[in-house]
Write a protein that holds these residues in place. Sequence first.
Motif, mmCIF file in Angstrom:
data_model
loop_
_atom_site.group_PDB
_atom_site.id
_atom_site.type_symbol
_atom_site.label_atom_id
_atom_site.label_comp_id
_atom_site.label_asym_id
_atom_site.label_seq_id
_atom_site.Cartn_x
_atom_site.Cartn_y
_atom_site.Cartn_z
ATOM 1 N N GLN A 126 62.822 68.726 -14.349
ATOM 2 C CA GLN A 126 62.445 67.380 -14.765
ATOM 3 C C GLN A 126 62.195 66.475 -13.569
ATOM 4 O O GLN A 126 61.296 65.627 -13.582
ATOM 5 C CB GLN A 126 63.560 66.780 -15.646
ATOM 6 C CG GLN A 126 63.229 65.415 -16.234
ATOM 7 C CD GLN A 126 62.028 65.462 -17.174
ATOM 8 O OE1 GLN A 126 61.764 66.489 -17.805
ATOM 9 N NE2 GLN A 126 61.296 64.373 -17.264
ATOM 10 N N ASP A 127 62.963 66.662 -12.499
ATOM 11 C CA ASP A 127 62.807 65.829 -11.303
ATOM 12 C C ASP A 127 61.428 66.011 -10.668
ATOM 13 O O ASP A 127 60.750 65.038 -10.329
ATOM 14 C CB ASP A 127 63.894 66.162 -10.281
ATOM 15 C CG ASP A 127 65.277 65.771 -10.747
ATOM 16 O OD1 ASP A 127 65.379 64.910 -11.637
ATOM 17 O OD2 ASP A 127 66.264 66.329 -10.226
ATOM 18 N N ALA A 129 58.736 67.174 -12.033
ATOM 19 C CA ALA A 129 57.693 66.706 -12.945
ATOM 20 C C ALA A 129 57.543 65.197 -12.849
ATOM 21 O O ALA A 129 56.415 64.669 -12.820
ATOM 22 C CB ALA A 129 58.022 67.123 -14.379
ATOM 23 N N GLU A 130 58.663 64.486 -12.793
ATOM 24 C CA GLU A 130 58.608 63.020 -12.692
ATOM 25 C C GLU A 130 58.029 62.582 -11.355
ATOM 26 O O GLU A 130 57.263 61.611 -11.294
ATOM 27 C CB GLU A 130 60.010 62.445 -12.889
ATOM 28 C CG GLU A 130 60.531 62.579 -14.323
ATOM 29 C CD GLU A 130 61.974 62.130 -14.466
ATOM 30 O OE1 GLU A 130 62.584 61.768 -13.420
ATOM 31 O OE2 GLU A 130 62.481 62.125 -15.597
ATOM 32 N N GLU A 131 58.396 63.294 -10.282
ATOM 33 C CA GLU A 131 57.837 62.967 -8.974
ATOM 34 C C GLU A 131 56.329 63.188 -8.952
ATOM 35 O O GLU A 131 55.577 62.382 -8.396
ATOM 36 C CB GLU A 131 58.507 63.817 -7.894
ATOM 37 C CG GLU A 131 59.842 63.303 -7.442
ATOM 38 C CD GLU A 131 59.711 62.011 -6.656
ATOM 39 O OE1 GLU A 131 58.990 61.982 -5.648
ATOM 40 O OE2 GLU A 131 60.312 61.010 -7.078
ATOM 41 N N ALA A 132 55.871 64.267 -9.543
ATOM 42 C CA ALA A 132 54.433 64.536 -9.592
ATOM 43 C C ALA A 132 53.707 63.449 -10.380
ATOM 44 O O ALA A 132 52.639 62.972 -9.966
ATOM 45 C CB ALA A 132 54.176 65.903 -10.209
ATOM 46 N N ALA A 133 54.275 63.044 -11.506
ATOM 47 C CA ALA A 133 53.660 61.987 -12.314
ATOM 48 C C ALA A 133 53.600 60.683 -11.528
ATOM 49 O O ALA A 133 52.614 59.926 -11.629
ATOM 50 C CB ALA A 133 54.447 61.806 -13.607
ATOM 51 N N ARG A 134 54.640 60.415 -10.720
ATOM 52 C CA ARG A 134 54.649 59.189 -9.914
ATOM 53 C C ARG A 134 53.538 59.216 -8.872
ATOM 54 O O ARG A 134 52.886 58.199 -8.609
ATOM 55 C CB ARG A 134 56.017 59.035 -9.265
ATOM 56 C CG ARG A 134 56.240 57.712 -8.597
ATOM 57 C CD ARG A 134 57.685 57.302 -8.428
ATOM 58 N NE ARG A 134 58.622 58.421 -8.335
ATOM 59 C CZ ARG A 134 59.506 58.700 -9.275
ATOM 60 N NH1 ARG A 134 59.564 57.965 -10.374
ATOM 61 N NH2 ARG A 134 60.331 59.709 -9.123
ATOM 62 N N LYS A 135 53.314 60.366 -8.274
ATOM 63 C CA LYS A 135 52.242 60.468 -7.280
ATOM 64 C C LYS A 135 50.867 60.305 -7.933
ATOM 65 O O LYS A 135 49.953 59.747 -7.318
ATOM 66 C CB LYS A 135 52.324 61.802 -6.545
ATOM 67 C CG LYS A 135 53.575 61.951 -5.695
ATOM 68 C CD LYS A 135 53.701 60.846 -4.664
ATOM 69 C CE LYS A 135 54.967 60.986 -3.834
ATOM 70 N NZ LYS A 135 55.125 59.873 -2.851
ATOM 71 N N VAL A 136 50.720 60.778 -9.155
ATOM 72 C CA VAL A 136 49.462 60.553 -9.880
ATOM 73 C C VAL A 136 49.251 59.057 -10.074
ATOM 74 O O VAL A 136 48.139 58.528 -9.887
ATOM 75 C CB VAL A 136 49.479 61.297 -11.231
ATOM 76 C CG1 VAL A 136 48.285 60.871 -12.090
ATOM 77 C CG2 VAL A 136 49.453 62.803 -11.003
ATOM 78 N N ILE A 164 58.958 79.621 -11.156
ATOM 79 C CA ILE A 164 57.812 79.488 -12.061
ATOM 80 C C ILE A 164 57.948 78.222 -12.900
ATOM 81 O O ILE A 164 56.961 77.482 -13.104
ATOM 82 C CB ILE A 164 57.699 80.723 -12.977
ATOM 83 C CG1 ILE A 164 57.611 82.012 -12.137
ATOM 84 C CG2 ILE A 164 56.492 80.587 -13.900
ATOM 85 C CD1 ILE A 164 56.484 82.033 -11.151
ATOM 86 N N GLN A 165 59.146 77.925 -13.381
ATOM 87 C CA GLN A 165 59.352 76.735 -14.208
ATOM 88 C C GLN A 165 59.078 75.453 -13.430
ATOM 89 O O GLN A 165 58.474 74.510 -13.961
ATOM 90 C CB GLN A 165 60.782 76.719 -14.754
ATOM 91 C CG GLN A 165 61.047 77.762 -15.833
ATOM 92 C CD GLN A 165 62.500 77.776 -16.269
ATOM 93 O OE1 GLN A 165 63.343 77.045 -15.732
ATOM 94 N NE2 GLN A 165 62.811 78.622 -17.250
ATOM 95 N N ARG A 166 59.523 75.404 -12.183
ATOM 96 C CA ARG A 166 59.296 74.206 -11.362
ATOM 97 C C ARG A 166 57.807 73.962 -11.150
ATOM 98 O O ARG A 166 57.318 72.842 -11.323
ATOM 99 C CB ARG A 166 59.999 74.362 -10.009
ATOM 100 C CG ARG A 166 61.493 74.152 -10.051
ATOM 101 C CD ARG A 166 62.164 74.647 -8.767
ATOM 102 N NE ARG A 166 61.535 74.110 -7.568
ATOM 103 C CZ ARG A 166 61.806 72.910 -7.051
ATOM 104 N NH1 ARG A 166 62.670 72.121 -7.646
ATOM 105 N NH2 ARG A 166 61.196 72.499 -5.941
ATOM 106 N N GLU A 172 51.702 70.886 -15.165
ATOM 107 C CA GLU A 172 51.509 70.154 -16.419
ATOM 108 C C GLU A 172 51.433 68.648 -16.174
ATOM 109 O O GLU A 172 50.660 67.952 -16.827
ATOM 110 C CB GLU A 172 52.639 70.482 -17.394
ATOM 111 C CG GLU A 172 52.568 71.917 -17.919
ATOM 112 C CD GLU A 172 53.766 72.292 -18.776
ATOM 113 O OE1 GLU A 172 54.744 71.491 -18.812
ATOM 114 O OE2 GLU A 172 53.735 73.372 -19.398
ATOM 115 N N ALA A 173 52.213 68.146 -15.218
ATOM 116 C CA ALA A 173 52.161 66.716 -14.898
ATOM 117 C C ALA A 173 50.852 66.333 -14.221
ATOM 118 O O ALA A 173 50.335 65.230 -14.417
ATOM 119 C CB ALA A 173 53.340 66.343 -14.007
ATOM 120 N N LEU A 174 50.306 67.255 -13.423
ATOM 121 C CA LEU A 174 49.066 66.963 -12.694
ATOM 122 C C LEU A 174 47.821 67.156 -13.533
ATOM 123 O O LEU A 174 46.802 66.479 -13.329
ATOM 124 C CB LEU A 174 48.978 67.860 -11.460
ATOM 125 C CG LEU A 174 50.035 67.672 -10.370
ATOM 126 C CD1 LEU A 174 49.861 68.735 -9.296
ATOM 127 C CD2 LEU A 174 49.947 66.276 -9.755
#
Length: 386
Positions: A126-127, A129-136, A164-166, A172-174
């Motif tokens: 989850q961490d 994924a949230e970081e990737a969404a923030r960069k978007v 693989i999950q990370r 998915e976030a990108l």
Amino acid sequence: MKITRLTTYAVAPRWLFLRIDTDEGVTGWGEPGLEGRVRTVAAAVEELGELLIGADPLRIEAHWQLLTKGGFYRGGPVLSSAIGGIDQALWDIAGKVHGVPVHQLLGGPLRERVRVYSWIGGDRVQDVAEEAARKVEEGFTAVKMNASAQMRAIDTPQAVEEVIQRVTAVREALGPTRDVAIDFHGRVSTGMARRLLPLLEPLQPMFVEEPILPENASRLASVVECTSIPIATGERLYSRWDFLPAMAAGIAVAQPDICHAGGISEIRRIAAQAETYDVFMAPHCPLGPIALASSLQVDFAIPNLLIQEQSLGIHYNGAGSDLLDYLVDPTVFQYRDGWVDRPLGPGLGITIDTKAVESAARWAADHHTEWRTPVWHHEDGAQAEW
């Protein structure tokens, strides 16, 4: 014009800046830092600088040849980092003397903007994924992440699944129009790399970085051949001679660090060598503003650029010591939709806030704050790769 003095400044978070002064008042800045070995490199700069006092700063190639080949013992991260910072500062002086950006002296710009990527951290799915969404949200179109923490030589199915999950969460976030690069950081054995890489192929990473340790270069071709993912390496290679076996092994992306691989002069030659192997450049740069400015000058002058690393907001920096803190005008590194525009100022295109650097160096000296490479251990007590 003659060189009169070389002065180094160790500043937070883990950077070493170099100022070269001349008798005509033209000053050049470079970044010779080697993370975790700042004092060692500063000593090397002082020793090498003895060869330059009284010399013409515009004889850059002559100085590079002298500094790299004038000693019986050559190469390696310490000497190459010291030379890299000196070389950057000499190019900065040359650009200022001629009143043009360094990339004009390298043949002129080939592009008007350069794509940059940002690091993301986080241990849990989850961490990241949230970081990737923030960069978007910040406008970046590419990010890089660590694949894992330490790994056993041959790790469990659960450890593989966690990797693989990370990466899946970040993909998915990108979405499909942005890129993720995966850094194995040399933490993975050849056997584990060959197991992991095919499993990551459906996620289509932009590249996998340093899938195995550079000292295991004899196995690099077998890693390249086991996957369709582009393989990148180079942050721990320090010359075109070091890069030659990696390119011959079939890497797709070369990642020399301008602070560690001989500066602007050598990075440009590595890029030319890479072009003959159909290898593209993604210069390594998790360091300071002078390193980034120097990297960008080369980026705008080489045909085979893929993307540029930059350290704004990276976890190493912490509070009060980020990429823009030592610049008079931080807008030169203003990113728009994941791109940075061509710098137009003379030399490296930045103006260093000398008072801020001097103050930060005094604070660092008084507080004895020196970054050190973390030391990790496996559960049996043996040392693990960081």
